[in-house]
Write an enzyme that holds these catalytic residues in place. Structure first.
Site, PDB file in Angstrom:
ATOM      1  N   THR A 133     -91.532  61.766 -21.785  1.00  0.00           N
ATOM      2  CA  THR A 133     -92.969  61.544 -21.942  1.00  0.00           C
ATOM      3  C   THR A 133     -93.574  60.820 -20.736  1.00  0.00           C
ATOM      4  O   THR A 133     -92.878  60.080 -20.028  1.00  0.00           O
ATOM      5  CB  THR A 133     -93.209  60.686 -23.211  1.00  0.00           C
ATOM      6  OG1 THR A 133     -94.563  60.277 -23.256  1.00  0.00           O
ATOM      7  CG2 THR A 133     -92.340  59.430 -23.218  1.00  0.00           C
ATOM      8  N   ASP A 134     -94.885  61.001 -20.550  1.00  0.00           N
ATOM      9  CA  ASP A 134     -95.586  60.264 -19.492  1.00  0.00           C
ATOM     10  C   ASP A 134     -95.714  58.773 -19.835  1.00  0.00           C
ATOM     11  O   ASP A 134     -96.008  57.964 -18.960  1.00  0.00           O
ATOM     12  CB  ASP A 134     -96.973  60.869 -19.222  1.00  0.00           C
ATOM     13  CG  ASP A 134     -97.900  60.904 -20.433  1.00  0.00           C
ATOM     14  OD1 ASP A 134     -97.503  60.465 -21.527  1.00  0.00           O
ATOM     15  OD2 ASP A 134     -99.046  61.383 -20.272  1.00  0.00           O
ATOM     16  N   GLU A 135     -95.486  58.417 -21.119  1.00  0.00           N
ATOM     17  CA  GLU A 135     -95.704  57.024 -21.522  1.00  0.00           C
ATOM     18  C   GLU A 135     -94.723  56.062 -20.866  1.00  0.00           C
ATOM     19  O   GLU A 135     -94.966  54.855 -20.848  1.00  0.00           O
ATOM     20  CB  GLU A 135     -95.631  56.891 -23.047  1.00  0.00           C
ATOM     21  CG  GLU A 135     -96.657  57.756 -23.743  1.00  0.00           C
ATOM     22  CD  GLU A 135     -97.015  57.307 -25.149  1.00  0.00           C
ATOM     23  OE1 GLU A 135     -96.620  56.207 -25.549  1.00  0.00           O
ATOM     24  OE2 GLU A 135     -97.715  58.068 -25.823  1.00  0.00           O
ATOM     25  N   TYR A 159     -91.771  52.578 -28.575  1.00  0.00           N
ATOM     26  CA  TYR A 159     -91.492  54.012 -28.375  1.00  0.00           C
ATOM     27  C   TYR A 159     -91.238  54.306 -26.899  1.00  0.00           C
ATOM     28  O   TYR A 159     -90.208  54.886 -26.528  1.00  0.00           O
ATOM     29  CB  TYR A 159     -92.659  54.864 -28.900  1.00  0.00           C
ATOM     30  CG  TYR A 159     -92.635  56.285 -28.362  1.00  0.00           C
ATOM     31  CD1 TYR A 159     -91.636  57.177 -28.758  1.00  0.00           C
ATOM     32  CD2 TYR A 159     -93.590  56.738 -27.439  1.00  0.00           C
ATOM     33  CE1 TYR A 159     -91.592  58.485 -28.248  1.00  0.00           C
ATOM     34  CE2 TYR A 159     -93.555  58.024 -26.935  1.00  0.00           C
ATOM     35  CZ  TYR A 159     -92.554  58.900 -27.342  1.00  0.00           C
ATOM     36  OH  TYR A 159     -92.513  60.174 -26.835  1.00  0.00           O
ATOM     37  N   LYS A 163     -87.860  55.599 -24.911  1.00  0.00           N
ATOM     38  CA  LYS A 163     -87.794  56.850 -24.129  1.00  0.00           C
ATOM     39  C   LYS A 163     -87.410  56.534 -22.680  1.00  0.00           C
ATOM     40  O   LYS A 163     -86.639  57.282 -22.051  1.00  0.00           O
ATOM     41  CB  LYS A 163     -89.133  57.597 -24.180  1.00  0.00           C
ATOM     42  CG  LYS A 163     -89.482  58.207 -25.518  1.00  0.00           C
ATOM     43  CD  LYS A 163     -88.520  59.301 -25.988  1.00  0.00           C
ATOM     44  CE  LYS A 163     -88.623  60.578 -25.173  1.00  0.00           C
ATOM     45  NZ  LYS A 163     -87.802  61.674 -25.773  1.00  0.00           N
TER      46      LYS A 163
HETATM   47  P1  NAD Z   1     -91.567  65.133 -33.671  1.00  0.00           P
HETATM   48  O1  NAD Z   1     -91.554  63.739 -34.170  1.00  0.00           O
HETATM   49  O2  NAD Z   1     -92.589  66.080 -34.180  1.00  0.00           O
HETATM   50  O3  NAD Z   1     -90.150  65.816 -33.935  1.00  0.00           O
HETATM   51  C1  NAD Z   1     -88.934  65.163 -33.710  1.00  0.00           C
HETATM   52  C2  NAD Z   1     -87.831  65.983 -34.340  1.00  0.00           C
HETATM   53  O4  NAD Z   1     -86.584  65.326 -34.082  1.00  0.00           O
HETATM   54  C3  NAD Z   1     -87.953  66.129 -35.861  1.00  0.00           C
HETATM   55  O5  NAD Z   1     -87.679  67.451 -36.254  1.00  0.00           O
HETATM   56  C4  NAD Z   1     -86.893  65.185 -36.393  1.00  0.00           C
HETATM   57  O6  NAD Z   1     -86.363  65.574 -37.651  1.00  0.00           O
HETATM   58  C5  NAD Z   1     -85.847  65.265 -35.292  1.00  0.00           C
HETATM   59  N1  NAD Z   1     -84.980  64.075 -35.242  1.00  0.00           N
HETATM   60  C6  NAD Z   1     -85.371  62.773 -35.273  1.00  0.00           C
HETATM   61  N2  NAD Z   1     -84.297  61.971 -35.227  1.00  0.00           N
HETATM   62  C7  NAD Z   1     -83.210  62.771 -35.125  1.00  0.00           C
HETATM   63  C8  NAD Z   1     -81.823  62.544 -35.004  1.00  0.00           C
HETATM   64  N3  NAD Z   1     -81.325  61.292 -34.994  1.00  0.00           N
HETATM   65  N4  NAD Z   1     -80.988  63.601 -34.910  1.00  0.00           N
HETATM   66  C9  NAD Z   1     -81.476  64.869 -34.934  1.00  0.00           C
HETATM   67  N5  NAD Z   1     -82.793  65.146 -35.053  1.00  0.00           N
HETATM   68  C10 NAD Z   1     -83.641  64.118 -35.144  1.00  0.00           C
HETATM   69  O7  NAD Z   1     -91.634  65.012 -32.092  1.00  0.00           O
HETATM   70  P2  NAD Z   1     -92.396  65.940 -31.030  1.00  0.00           P
HETATM   71  O8  NAD Z   1     -93.804  65.495 -30.921  1.00  0.00           O
HETATM   72  O9  NAD Z   1     -92.087  67.355 -31.305  1.00  0.00           O
HETATM   73  O10 NAD Z   1     -91.655  65.467 -29.688  1.00  0.00           O
HETATM   74  C11 NAD Z   1     -90.440  66.097 -29.269  1.00  0.00           C
HETATM   75  C12 NAD Z   1     -89.958  65.435 -27.999  1.00  0.00           C
HETATM   76  O11 NAD Z   1     -90.953  65.557 -26.995  1.00  0.00           O
HETATM   77  C13 NAD Z   1     -89.689  63.931 -28.155  1.00  0.00           C
HETATM   78  O12 NAD Z   1     -88.549  63.627 -27.403  1.00  0.00           O
HETATM   79  C14 NAD Z   1     -90.920  63.273 -27.556  1.00  0.00           C
HETATM   80  O13 NAD Z   1     -90.601  62.017 -27.026  1.00  0.00           O
HETATM   81  C15 NAD Z   1     -91.281  64.275 -26.478  1.00  0.00           C
HETATM   82  N6  NAD Z   1     -92.710  64.332 -26.111  1.00  0.00           N
HETATM   83  C16 NAD Z   1     -93.668  64.498 -27.082  1.00  0.00           C
HETATM   84  C17 NAD Z   1     -95.013  64.623 -26.714  1.00  0.00           C
HETATM   85  C18 NAD Z   1     -96.096  64.830 -27.731  1.00  0.00           C
HETATM   86  O14 NAD Z   1     -97.286  64.811 -27.363  1.00  0.00           O
HETATM   87  N7  NAD Z   1     -95.800  65.065 -28.996  1.00  0.00           N
HETATM   88  C19 NAD Z   1     -95.368  64.562 -25.349  1.00  0.00           C
HETATM   89  C20 NAD Z   1     -94.348  64.363 -24.386  1.00  0.00           C
HETATM   90  C21 NAD Z   1     -93.034  64.268 -24.786  1.00  0.00           C
HETATM   91  O1  DAU Z   2     -98.386  60.895 -23.841  1.00  0.00           O
HETATM   92  C1  DAU Z   2     -97.367  61.578 -24.524  1.00  0.00           C
HETATM   93  C2  DAU Z   2     -97.205  60.985 -25.892  1.00  0.00           C
HETATM   94  O2  DAU Z   2     -98.324  61.416 -26.657  1.00  0.00           O
HETATM   95  C3  DAU Z   2     -95.901  61.365 -26.583  1.00  0.00           C
HETATM   96  O3  DAU Z   2     -94.825  60.857 -25.858  1.00  0.00           O
HETATM   97  C4  DAU Z   2     -95.869  60.831 -28.017  1.00  0.00           C
HETATM   98  O4  DAU Z   2     -94.690  61.293 -28.676  1.00  0.00           O
HETATM   99  C5  DAU Z   2     -97.092  61.354 -28.743  1.00  0.00           C
HETATM  100  O5  DAU Z   2     -97.134  60.827 -30.060  1.00  0.00           O
HETATM  101  C6  DAU Z   2     -98.365  60.975 -27.994  1.00  0.00           C
HETATM  102  O6  DAU Z   2     -98.560  59.536 -28.019  1.00  0.00           O
HETATM  103  P1  DAU Z   2    -100.018  58.896 -28.230  1.00  0.00           P
HETATM  104  O7  DAU Z   2     -99.861  57.531 -28.726  1.00  0.00           O
HETATM  105  O8  DAU Z   2    -100.865  59.120 -27.034  1.00  0.00           O
HETATM  106  O9  DAU Z   2    -100.553  59.918 -29.377  1.00  0.00           O
HETATM  107  P2  DAU Z   2    -101.374  59.662 -30.720  1.00  0.00           P
HETATM  108  O10 DAU Z   2    -101.789  61.008 -31.222  1.00  0.00           O
HETATM  109  O11 DAU Z   2    -100.690  58.755 -31.661  1.00  0.00           O
HETATM  110  O12 DAU Z   2    -102.673  58.906 -30.197  1.00  0.00           O
HETATM  111  C7  DAU Z   2    -103.505  59.491 -29.195  1.00  0.00           C
HETATM  112  C8  DAU Z   2    -104.605  58.502 -28.904  1.00  0.00           C
HETATM  113  O13 DAU Z   2    -105.465  58.426 -30.052  1.00  0.00           O
HETATM  114  C9  DAU Z   2    -104.113  57.107 -28.648  1.00  0.00           C
HETATM  115  O14 DAU Z   2    -104.930  56.503 -27.630  1.00  0.00           O
HETATM  116  C10 DAU Z   2    -104.315  56.378 -29.977  1.00  0.00           C
HETATM  117  C11 DAU Z   2    -105.533  57.073 -30.554  1.00  0.00           C
HETATM  118  N1  DAU Z   2    -105.572  57.168 -32.038  1.00  0.00           N
HETATM  119  C12 DAU Z   2    -104.484  57.659 -32.689  1.00  0.00           C
HETATM  120  C13 DAU Z   2    -104.480  57.744 -34.059  1.00  0.00           C
HETATM  121  C14 DAU Z   2    -103.271  58.276 -34.799  1.00  0.00           C
HETATM  122  C15 DAU Z   2    -106.719  56.785 -32.715  1.00  0.00           C
HETATM  123  O15 DAU Z   2    -107.733  56.377 -32.109  1.00  0.00           O
HETATM  124  N2  DAU Z   2    -106.717  56.896 -34.082  1.00  0.00           N
HETATM  125  C16 DAU Z   2    -105.642  57.332 -34.792  1.00  0.00           C
HETATM  126  O16 DAU Z   2    -105.712  57.358 -36.049  1.00  0.00           O
END
Ligand code: NAD
Ligand code: DAU
Length: 353
Positions: A133-135, A159, A163
């Site tokens: 992730t970019d975080e 988180y 990561k």
């Molecule tokens: P998600 O939370 O939707 O899915 C995570 C999946 O991993 C689920 O299916 C869960 O059951 C599985 N899991 C959790 N713990 C586990 C374990 N111990 N063993 C096996 N499986 C397990 O997450 P996502 O949003 O699809 O993100 C996927 C990946 O991409 C993560 O590594 C996250 O850090 C990264 N990522 C997410 C975003 C985003 O915006 N969602 C952006 C950048 C990177």
């Molecule tokens: O940047 C990549 C990341 O993006 C991933 O690594 C994470 O897995 C993914 O969850 C996401 O993280 P964020 O914290 O940016 O996503 P989230 O959707 O939780 O929140 C997006 C923005 O919106 C953040 O600034 C918090 C705000 N927010 C979120 C929720 C859930 C609100 O204002 N209200 C809300 O109820």
């Protein structure tokens, strides 16, 4: 040939599995622990498809990993499995350390043992692709340049720290043991199968239910949004052509404030499913901010474009329209994920705000 995908029942993982099998006949071994975020319903279209082998299990289970490597001999791993929600990491960081750090460590060790026993082309062609992730780079000021791959690691939440730790392990397993790794650091994804604890799907499902749309703080935090299918195509590109040991940033060139995002979602719902009560934006409610909230993320995605020729295919306009329409068309999916544990989470995160 087989690739091992971890976390393939989650949001991005299930999109990746569906995209992959839409374009290739190479088998996917999908290892997922089915936490609250994992949902086999996302993969219903693959029922009976022999190219998809689902295993319910934990990436921290070394014995299981050794058995799977021995039986399936994957040529590559695409590692999505993680605890992924920042707010949950604030309420309970332990699971993030367990899966993101210890789980990644266990997977790296099992992969190293498997790869170490390979020879010839099988050994040279093996890849461990770590999805991150970019975080990990921390928070930007309003005029700072976007994150490049050389940006300092400055994670601010449990988180992002977990990561970052996993990224460091992956890097070290390459430098010390020679494991052929690739790491991608991506910005915020949105699209189908996004669990409604995250901003965009939460706003869609709350609006449709006539519930408040909770914006943290002043709503001026900036994220760079990427349609999930574009993230999947970027991962396929890096897996096929990326240079071993390298990191590639992936982003949408699309910085927007949370307030802009929520207003855009409301405007689309006004168009596609108007409410008799009036515009959905009436439901926007400012609530207490997220502790330690990162102000701005922005990705400089020039390296992946320059070296590998990848650019996102969707604009935010096309991607968000597809996303809102998908939620309107999949009320059954939304109803299924809003289980008892989902309601508990809403109470934990929002009741005291
Ligand atoms: P998600 O939370 O939707 O899915 C995570 C999946 O991993 C689920 O299916 C869960 O059951 C599985 N899991 C959790 N713990 C586990 C374990 N111990 N063993 C096996 N499986 C397990 O997450 P996502 O949003 O699809 O993100 C996927 C990946 O991409 C993560 O590594 C996250 O850090 C990264 N990522 C997410 C975003 C985003 O915006 N969602 C952006 C950048 C990177
Ligand atoms: O940047 C990549 C990341 O993006 C991933 O690594 C994470 O897995 C993914 O969850 C996401 O993280 P964020 O914290 O940016 O996503 P989230 O959707 O939780 O929140 C997006 C923005 O919106 C953040 O600034 C918090 C705000 N927010 C979120 C929720 C859930 C609100 O204002 N209200 C809300 O109820």
């Amino acid at each position: 040939m087989t690739i091992l995908v971890t976390g393939g029942a989650g949001f991005i993982g299930s999109n990746f599995v569906l995209d992959w099998l839409g374009a290739s006949d190479e088998t996917i071994l999908n290892l997922d622990a089915l936490t609250y975020a994992g949902n086999q319903q996302n993969l219903a279209a693959l029922q009976g498809d022999a190219r998809h082998v689902f295993v319910h299990g934990d990436i921290a289970d070394r014995a299981l990993l050794d058995r799977l490597f021995a039986e399936h001999r994957p040529r590559a791993i695409v590692h999505f499995a993680a605890e992924s929600h920042v707010d949950r990491s604030i309420h309970g960081p332990g699971a993030f350390i367990k899966t993101n750090v210890e789980g990644t460590f266990t997977l790296l060790e099992a992969a190293r043992a498997h790869w170490g026993a390979l020879s010839g082309d099988d050994r040279a062609d093996f890849r461990f692709h770590h999805v991150s992730t970019d975080e990990v780079y921390g928070s930007l000021g309003p005029t700072d340049p976007a994150f490049t791959e050389d940006h300092l690691y400055q994670p601010n939440s449990p988180y992002s720290a977990s990561k970052a730790a996993s990224d460091h392990l992956v890097r070290a397993w390459h430098h010390t043991y020679g494991l052929p790794v690739l790491t991608t650091n991506c910005s915020n994804n949105y699209g189908p199968f996004h669990f409604p604890e995250k901003l965009i799907p939460l706003m869609i499902v709350n609006a449709l239910a006539g519930k408040p749309l909770p914006l943290y703080g002043d709503g001026q935090q900036v994220r760079d949004w990427l349609f999930v299918a574009d993230h999947c195509s970027a991962i396929r590109t890096v897996l096929a052509k990326g240079r071993v040991g390298q990191t590639y940033n992936i982003g949408g060139w699309n910085e927007m404030t949370n307030k802009q995002i929520v207003h855009r979602v409301c405007a689309l719902l006004d168009e596609l499913r108007p409410s008799a009560e009036g515009p959905y934006a009436r439901l926007i409610t400012h609530v207490a901010d997220r502790p330690g909230h990162d102000r701005r993320y922005a990705i400089d995605a020039r390296k992946i474009e320059r070296e590998l020729g990848w650019r996102p295919a969707e604009t935010f306009d096309t991607g968000i329209r597809k996303t809102v329409q998908w939620y309107l068309d999949h009320a059954d999916w939304v109803a299924n994920v809003q289980s008892g544990s989902y309601r508990d989470w809403l109470a934990t995160n929002y009741a005291a705000r």
